[in-house]
Design an enzyme around this catalytic site. Structure first.
Site, short mmCIF file in Angstrom:
data_model
loop_
_atom_site.label_atom_id
_atom_site.label_comp_id
_atom_site.label_asym_id
_atom_site.label_seq_id
_atom_site.Cartn_x
_atom_site.Cartn_y
_atom_site.Cartn_z
N TYR A 20 0.84 -1.20 0.00
CA TYR A 20 0.00 0.00 0.00
C TYR A 20 0.88 1.25 0.00
CZ TYR A 20 -3.86 -3.15 1.31
OH TYR A 20 -4.79 -4.17 1.36
N PRO A 57 -16.37 -4.89 1.22
CA PRO A 57 -17.80 -5.11 1.46
C PRO A 57 -18.69 -4.10 0.75
CG PRO A 57 -16.77 -4.15 3.39
CD PRO A 57 -15.66 -4.51 2.45
N LEU A 58 -18.10 -2.99 0.29
CA LEU A 58 -18.85 -1.99 -0.48
C LEU A 58 -18.63 -2.17 -1.98
CD1 LEU A 58 -18.31 1.23 1.67
CD2 LEU A 58 -20.17 -0.43 1.78
N GLY A 74 -23.80 4.23 -3.24
CA GLY A 74 -24.83 5.13 -3.76
C GLY A 74 -24.29 6.12 -4.76
#
Length: 336
Positions: free
Chosen positions: A55, A207-208, A215
């Protein structure tokens, strides 16, 4: 905060884990802001912090190391190795040669004398799993690592690693870190049942669904989500159609879509913790507000109707691990 046991390790972890991929040049380059976010997550009761050497080429680990000064013993600290850290062909993978170098680099950047959970970031088909487990066993016995785990590993590879560890008397993978979301439920068919069989904890990532369940990605609408231009899955009609069915369901449940998505991921009994990866304080605040959300059986049934259990929606996730048989043509084509 209701803590869960990480498999059968005896380690108790929060249902949300703070992922730090977005801390550093890859996402949020402001170290002070990232440190404030880490502290806020810890103050909210999150005790599992997950990072990786790759990362921002070590910068994320450095930020985590600075943030945990004076709070290290409160945290279950997880990091990963295996993805390329330079152009050198040996600065990657899961060989003993690289593991023994990579762990020292991570310990230095994290400013700690031990890592609670050390994970192989992706399977390394060019290295015998016995060599990998042997090197990891030495790290556990030396006290530099407490528990070892895998990430994105197919169920068959998990079983092979468990059998190898048993036959050779080596440390076994105690955790697995797969992708899991409403749109990516493929691990329900084999990976999660296998993890349960061997008493492995699971830390699920994305998880999104990389942001599709925030949204901010809607059919026929423009989006400001930067990664939408990098991954073709954001334009997948089947995934977009599923999102359009999820939005009114979240509204009916009186929840933001992000809270619905996180509550789904943590509802599975074989999920130890779901990794959140906020880039901004606003994103972190939104996710923390959904920590106590529990979905009713009726809502979970409706989600099963939209995305059947054990299935992934649309094309394969570009971040998913592909076994050699799907990558190397020579393994699936007879010579002329």
């Amino acid at each position: 905060m209701h803590y869960r046991t990480l498999g059968r390790t005896g380690i108790r972890v929060s249902p949300y884990a703070l992922g730090t991929m977005m801390f550093g040049a890859l996402g949020n380059p402001d170290h002070d802001d990232a440190i404030r976010m880490i502290h806020k997550a810890l103050d909210a009761g999150i005790n599992l912090v997950d990072t990786a050497d790759v990362y921002s080429r070590g910068e994320s680990e450095e930020i985590v190391g600075k943030a945990l000064k004076g709070r290290r013993e409160q945290v279950v600290l997880a990091t990963k190795l295996g993805l390329p850290m330079s152009d050198d062909p040996n600065h990657r993978g899961a060989s003993r040669r690289w593991i023994t170098t990579a762990v020292e680099d991570s310990l230095r950047r994290l400013q700690t004398d031990h890592i609670d959970l050390y994970q192989i970031h992706r399977p390394d088909p060019d290295t015998d799993v016995e060599e990998t487990l042997s090197a990891l066993t030495d790290l556990v016995r030396s006290g530099k690592v407490r528990v070892v785990g895998s990430s994105a590993m197919p169920a068959s590879d998990i079983v092979e690693a468990q059998w190898t560890a048993e036959r050779r008397g080596l440390e076994r993978f105690r955790t697995e870190q797969p992708t899991y979301s409403i749109l990516n439920r493929g691990i329900e068919s084999e990976v999660l049942p296998v993890a349960r069989r061997y008493g492995m904890g699971t830390l699920v990532w994305s998880p999104l669904a990389k942001g599709m369940l925030t949204g901010r990605i809607r059919k026929g609408r423009a989006t400001d989500l930067r990664r939408a231009t990098r991954f073709r899955s954001f334009a997948d009609e089947r995934r977009l159609d599923a999102v359009e069915r999820l939005v009114p369901l979240a509204e009916e449940a009186g929840l933001p879509l992000t809270h619905l998505a996180m509550a789904f991921a943590t509802a599975h009994p074989d999920v130890s913790s779901a990794i959140i990866g906020p880039r901004t304080m606003e994103q972190l605040d939104d996710l923390l507000a959904g920590l106590d959300v529990v979905l009713s059986p009726e809502i979970l049934d409706r989600l099963d109707e939209i995305v059947p259990p054990g299935t992934d929606v649309g094309d394969r996730d570009e971040s998913a691990y592909l076994p050699p048989a799907l990558v190397r043509p020579g393994l699936r084509r007879r010579a002329a």
